[in-house]
Design an enzyme around this catalytic site. Structure first.
Site, PDB file in Angstrom:
ATOM      1  N   GLY A 215       0.832  -1.204   0.000  1.00  0.00           N
ATOM      2  CA  GLY A 215       0.000   0.000   0.000  1.00  0.00           C
ATOM      3  C   GLY A 215       0.861   1.246   0.000  1.00  0.00           C
ATOM      4  CG  ASN A 216      -0.240   4.702  -1.511  1.00  0.00           C
ATOM      5  OD1 ASN A 216      -0.980   5.468  -0.905  1.00  0.00           O
ATOM      6  ND2 ASN A 216      -0.604   4.118  -2.656  1.00  0.00           N
ATOM      7  NE  ARG A 217       5.343   6.818   4.559  1.00  0.00           N
ATOM      8  CZ  ARG A 217       5.605   6.141   5.669  1.00  0.00           C
ATOM      9  NH1 ARG A 217       4.723   6.084   6.634  1.00  0.00           N
ATOM     10  NH2 ARG A 217       6.767   5.529   5.796  1.00  0.00           N
TER      11      ARG A 217
END
Ligand code: C5P
Length: 402
Positions: A215-217
């Site tokens: 995933g990412n932030r």
């Protein structure tokens, strides 16, 4: 300027916060202008304001109860102390004293004006009035800058003779002008009526096994703010969102997805009858080529699994032939403008919002540069994502008109 039709105020709820300055007497005229234009005006007064002018004056003009303290037993029994803030469609503070600007900038809630402003999601219009030296003090200027960065509209003050006899900066603007700003805001805010806009937001999750993902932030805050700003201006908005901790803005058609492939399918469906797509989602560029059916386990020999990645679909590039206005985002760590310009062309966008990936993703505020297909570039100062969302929607309105 009176009259319900052209002003756009007819049937609208305006909260009018009055604070303790001699200029408070002038605001009676603003209340009258708003009421004559068909608005329902809730007046909130600080203790200081009631020393200059009586609540009875406003109650008579507005034909409504005037709120002077958060501690009235009747208010809790009838509506609750945040009711005025919540129903306001425009929140005006006039005159706004130095003290009130400080309270608003710092989120205080110890009188009816700042408390209601804190509870409100309506656009905030502030008309400062104070002594010249107070207005120029860095503390006041910093509070004004904070409020402006958050999206508040600051009207005035004007230069001229002040109540003290001194001539300088600090006069409350004429009430006709303030009324014009409020009316203009209501008119402008319906400018997306009849338009269909698709907004994507948040990050995607690409599963590795049943419990893990890449995933990412991304917090989703930028896209949610854009969706809320578009709804507020009358658009029919579909928000396609990856998992976030945010509540969907009131009034959107909400589609929740997890993966880039799901986002692509949902976006393709949504753009069919849309006028514009704002692609603010942080879509994964790669995903695990194989999703393990069972949780990947540690093995006694200490071996580490190898994860093979494959490309995800580029959603924007895949919509190249869909002839709607497309706005993309470029979050980069290096060669920001050069990369953004290249993406603008490659993905067939009308506009791209370029920003620093590290400073922006997951953050509250953002600095951005807007780049357009016609070669123009516009640099924006650092501001809250909600304020940046308003700027993006302003540009989208222009692009749709063209
Ligand atoms: O190529 P890059 O990912 O930097 O481009 C960013 C823009 O493209 C963003 O608007 C993003 O939402 C969009 N994008 C997309 N599909 C992807 C990756 C990014 O539509 N797979």
């Amino acid at each position: 300027m009176d009259g319900a039709g052209p002003s756009g105020l007819s049937g609208k709820h305006v909260a009018l916060g009055v604070t303790g300055s001699i200029a408070a007497y002038k605001v009676v005229e603003l209340a009258r202008l708003c009421v004559t234009a068909g608005a329902t005006v809730d007046v909130l007064m600080t203790e200081g304001a009631t020393r200059f002018i009586t609540p009875l004056t406003f109650a008579t003009l507005t034909q409504r109860r005037v709120w002077t303290t958060p501690y009235e037993p009747w208010s809790e029994a009838e509506e609750g102390h945040i009711a005025v803030g919540r129903r306001a469609e425009c929140f005006v503070v006039a005159p706004a004293t130095a003290d009130m600007l400080a309270k608003l900038a710092h989120g205080l809630a110890d009188d009816m004006v700042c408390l209601s402003a804190l509870a409100s999601s309506a656009p905030l219009v502030l008309a400062p009035a104070m002594n010249h030296y107070m207005w120029l003090h860095p503390a006041v200027q910093e509070n004004v800058a904070t409020l402006r960065a958050r999206g508040a509209r600051i009207v005035g003050p004007d230069a001229g003779p002040l109540a003290s006899g001194f001539v300088g900066m600090g006069r409350l603007v004429p009430m006709e002008r303030l009324f014009g700003e409020i009316a203009g805001m209501f008119r402008q805010r319906r400018e997306l009526a009849g338009r269909r806009i698709v907004v994507t937001a948040g990050g995607t999750r690409e599963p590795l096994d049943p419990v893990r993902y890449l995933g990412n932030r991304s917090s989703g805050r930028m896209g949610y703010a854009i969706a809320a700003a578009a709804v507020a201006r009358g658009a029919a908005v579909t928000l396609v969102s990856g998992p976030t901790a945010l509540a969907p803005p009131v009034g959107v058609t909400f589609v929740r997805i997890e993966t880039a492939a799901e986002m692509e399918a949902a976006t393709r469906r949504a753009v069919v009858d849309a006028d514009a797509l704002v692609m603010s989602a942080a879509v994964a560029d790669f995903r695990p080529a194989h999703r393990a059916a069972h949780k990947i386990k540690k093995t006694p020999d200490g071996a580490v699994p190898e994860i093979v990645l494959e490309r995800t679909p580029d959603i924007l590039a895949g919509l190249r032939d869909v002839r709607i206005i497309k706005v993309g985002f470029a979050a980069e760590t290096d060669d920001l403008l050069q990369n953004a310009r290249q993406k603008l062309a490659a993905k067939g966008l009308a506009m791209i919002v370029a920003n620093d990936a590290v400073a922006t993703i997951g953050a509250r505020d953002s600095t951005a540069t807007f780049l357009y297909a016609d070669g123009r570039t516009e640099e924006q100062p650092e501001m809250a994502k909600e304020a940046l969302a308003e700027c993006i929607i302003d540009r989208l309105v222009t692009l749709l008109k063209a």
